[in-house]
Design a protein around this motif. Structure first.
Motif, PDB file in Angstrom:
ATOM      1  N   SER A  59       0.847   5.955   1.914  1.00  0.00           N
ATOM      2  CA  SER A  59       0.154   4.693   2.439  1.00  0.00           C
ATOM      3  C   SER A  59      -1.204   5.095   3.489  1.00  0.00           C
ATOM      4  O   SER A  59      -1.109   5.615   4.115  1.00  0.00           O
ATOM      5  CB  SER A  59       1.274   3.897   3.335  1.00  0.00           C
ATOM      6  OG  SER A  59       0.750   3.043   3.771  1.00  0.00           O
ATOM      7  N   LYS A  81      -2.176  -1.591  -9.402  1.00  0.00           N
ATOM      8  CA  LYS A  81      -2.742  -2.293  -8.050  1.00  0.00           C
ATOM      9  C   LYS A  81      -3.566  -1.362  -7.520  1.00  0.00           C
ATOM     10  O   LYS A  81      -4.302  -1.890  -6.459  1.00  0.00           O
ATOM     11  CB  LYS A  81      -1.635  -3.028  -7.369  1.00  0.00           C
ATOM     12  CG  LYS A  81      -0.650  -3.685  -8.218  1.00  0.00           C
ATOM     13  CD  LYS A  81      -1.277  -5.228  -7.812  1.00  0.00           C
ATOM     14  CE  LYS A  81      -0.315  -6.222  -8.585  1.00  0.00           C
ATOM     15  NZ  LYS A  81      -0.085  -7.401  -8.029  1.00  0.00           N
ATOM     16  N   GLY A  82      -3.544  -0.063  -7.479  1.00  0.00           N
ATOM     17  CA  GLY A  82      -4.453   0.817  -6.714  1.00  0.00           C
ATOM     18  C   GLY A  82      -3.932   1.365  -5.472  1.00  0.00           C
ATOM     19  O   GLY A  82      -4.396   1.801  -4.655  1.00  0.00           O
ATOM     20  N   ASP A  85      -0.156   0.253  -0.768  1.00  0.00           N
ATOM     21  CA  ASP A  85      -0.605  -0.637   0.258  1.00  0.00           C
ATOM     22  C   ASP A  85      -0.976  -1.979  -0.642  1.00  0.00           C
ATOM     23  O   ASP A  85      -0.617  -3.151  -0.041  1.00  0.00           O
ATOM     24  CB  ASP A  85      -1.731  -0.417   1.052  1.00  0.00           C
ATOM     25  CG  ASP A  85      -1.204   0.829   1.873  1.00  0.00           C
ATOM     26  OD1 ASP A  85       0.050   1.060   2.257  1.00  0.00           O
ATOM     27  OD2 ASP A  85      -2.107   1.890   2.267  1.00  0.00           O
ATOM     28  N   ASN A  86      -1.795  -1.698  -1.634  1.00  0.00           N
ATOM     29  CA  ASN A  86      -2.209  -3.032  -2.263  1.00  0.00           C
ATOM     30  C   ASN A  86      -1.107  -3.681  -3.210  1.00  0.00           C
ATOM     31  O   ASN A  86      -1.024  -4.903  -3.033  1.00  0.00           O
ATOM     32  CB  ASN A  86      -3.286  -2.510  -3.311  1.00  0.00           C
ATOM     33  CG  ASN A  86      -4.583  -2.097  -2.665  1.00  0.00           C
ATOM     34  OD1 ASN A  86      -4.946  -2.446  -1.577  1.00  0.00           O
ATOM     35  ND2 ASN A  86      -5.356  -1.236  -3.356  1.00  0.00           N
ATOM     36  N   TYR A  87      -0.101  -3.034  -3.551  1.00  0.00           N
ATOM     37  CA  TYR A  87       0.957  -3.475  -4.151  1.00  0.00           C
ATOM     38  C   TYR A  87       1.906  -4.170  -3.413  1.00  0.00           C
ATOM     39  O   TYR A  87       2.214  -5.624  -3.517  1.00  0.00           O
ATOM     40  CB  TYR A  87       1.955  -2.411  -4.735  1.00  0.00           C
ATOM     41  CG  TYR A  87       3.224  -2.909  -5.203  1.00  0.00           C
ATOM     42  CD1 TYR A  87       3.440  -3.603  -6.233  1.00  0.00           C
ATOM     43  CD2 TYR A  87       4.266  -2.694  -4.382  1.00  0.00           C
ATOM     44  CE1 TYR A  87       4.679  -4.203  -6.769  1.00  0.00           C
ATOM     45  CE2 TYR A  87       5.642  -3.019  -4.708  1.00  0.00           C
ATOM     46  CZ  TYR A  87       5.754  -3.873  -5.873  1.00  0.00           C
ATOM     47  OH  TYR A  87       7.093  -4.313  -6.290  1.00  0.00           O
ATOM     48  N   LEU A  89       0.907  -5.781  -0.370  1.00  0.00           N
ATOM     49  CA  LEU A  89       0.066  -6.828   0.078  1.00  0.00           C
ATOM     50  C   LEU A  89      -0.169  -7.965  -0.784  1.00  0.00           C
ATOM     51  O   LEU A  89      -0.332  -9.128  -0.243  1.00  0.00           O
ATOM     52  CB  LEU A  89      -1.025  -6.413   0.984  1.00  0.00           C
ATOM     53  CG  LEU A  89      -0.989  -5.345   2.187  1.00  0.00           C
ATOM     54  CD1 LEU A  89      -2.259  -4.800   2.626  1.00  0.00           C
ATOM     55  CD2 LEU A  89      -0.183  -6.175   3.277  1.00  0.00           C
ATOM     56  N   GLU A  90      -0.502  -7.469  -2.078  1.00  0.00           N
ATOM     57  CA  GLU A  90      -0.574  -8.573  -3.128  1.00  0.00           C
ATOM     58  C   GLU A  90       0.480  -9.043  -3.647  1.00  0.00           C
ATOM     59  O   GLU A  90       0.569 -10.183  -4.477  1.00  0.00           O
ATOM     60  CB  GLU A  90      -1.580  -7.782  -4.145  1.00  0.00           C
ATOM     61  CG  GLU A  90      -2.996  -7.511  -3.540  1.00  0.00           C
ATOM     62  CD  GLU A  90      -3.953  -6.795  -4.518  1.00  0.00           C
ATOM     63  OE1 GLU A  90      -3.326  -6.799  -5.802  1.00  0.00           O
ATOM     64  OE2 GLU A  90      -4.938  -6.104  -4.188  1.00  0.00           O
ATOM     65  N   THR A  91       1.536  -8.418  -3.698  1.00  0.00           N
ATOM     66  CA  THR A  91       2.793  -9.149  -4.407  1.00  0.00           C
ATOM     67  C   THR A  91       3.589 -10.109  -3.538  1.00  0.00           C
ATOM     68  O   THR A  91       3.876  -9.723  -2.450  1.00  0.00           O
ATOM     69  CB  THR A  91       3.732  -7.957  -4.727  1.00  0.00           C
ATOM     70  OG1 THR A  91       3.046  -6.879  -5.505  1.00  0.00           O
ATOM     71  CG2 THR A  91       4.900  -8.312  -5.627  1.00  0.00           C
ATOM     72  N   LYS A 105       6.151  -4.370   3.961  1.00  0.00           N
ATOM     73  CA  LYS A 105       4.955  -5.352   3.903  1.00  0.00           C
ATOM     74  C   LYS A 105       4.627  -5.910   5.344  1.00  0.00           C
ATOM     75  O   LYS A 105       3.374  -6.044   5.677  1.00  0.00           O
ATOM     76  CB  LYS A 105       5.368  -6.342   3.002  1.00  0.00           C
ATOM     77  CG  LYS A 105       4.329  -7.492   2.828  1.00  0.00           C
ATOM     78  CD  LYS A 105       4.739  -8.550   1.887  1.00  0.00           C
ATOM     79  CE  LYS A 105       3.525  -9.253   1.557  1.00  0.00           C
ATOM     80  NZ  LYS A 105       3.991 -10.300   0.403  1.00  0.00           N
ATOM     81  N   GLN A 109       0.943  -5.524   7.340  1.00  0.00           N
ATOM     82  CA  GLN A 109       0.172  -6.604   7.812  1.00  0.00           C
ATOM     83  C   GLN A 109       0.053  -6.366   9.300  1.00  0.00           C
ATOM     84  O   GLN A 109      -0.978  -6.863   9.993  1.00  0.00           O
ATOM     85  CB  GLN A 109       1.121  -7.969   7.537  1.00  0.00           C
ATOM     86  CG  GLN A 109       0.975  -8.157   6.113  1.00  0.00           C
ATOM     87  CD  GLN A 109       2.361  -9.364   5.550  1.00  0.00           C
ATOM     88  OE1 GLN A 109       2.851  -9.644   6.500  1.00  0.00           O
ATOM     89  NE2 GLN A 109       1.784 -10.051   4.805  1.00  0.00           N
TER      90      GLN A 109
END
Length: 115
Positions: A59, A81-82, A85-87, A89-91, A105, A109
């Motif tokens: 992370s 998703k890259g 962290d991106n997974y 935060l975006e899911t 998550k 945040q």
């Protein structure tokens, strides 16, 4: 009385094991039930287990490695998703579908707001 206990022993543990277990990233995947149906059409019951792997994921926001249990499908999604962290935060929360995922998550945040 004895017959009821015997059937519980023969059937084994509850089949909703992965539905109840929330200590990894499973993406809503659960045990599925069905039949083997060969050429002779003699159906036999079977189950399909999710492909769960123990993985160490980095992370960037928390700047540490996390050992998690997750399905191979979630691993592919994290790559797409890259990163973890991106997974997370975006899911959407309903698609993460685990208490560990939602806690991670929220931690991400809070770490983003602190920076």
């Amino acid at each position: 009385m004895l017959g009821q206990n015997l059937t519980k022993i023969l059937r084994g543990p509850a089949t909703a094991f992965y539905r109840l277990r929330m200590d990894g990233l499973f993406g809503g995947v659960a045990i599925q039930h069905g039949n083997n149906k060969p050429k002779s059409l003699h159906k036999t019951r079977r189950i399909w287990l999710p492909n769960i792997q123990k993985v160490t994921v980095y992370s960037a926001i928390l700047d540490k490695k996390l050992k998690l249990r997750m399905t191979s499908r979630i691993l592919r999604t994290i790559d797409k998703k890259g990163g973890l962290d991106n997974y997370l935060l975006e899911t959407k929360d309903k698609n993460i579908a685990s208490t560990l995922g939602l806690e991670l998550k929220q931690t991400l945040q809070k770490a983003l707001q602190a920076k």
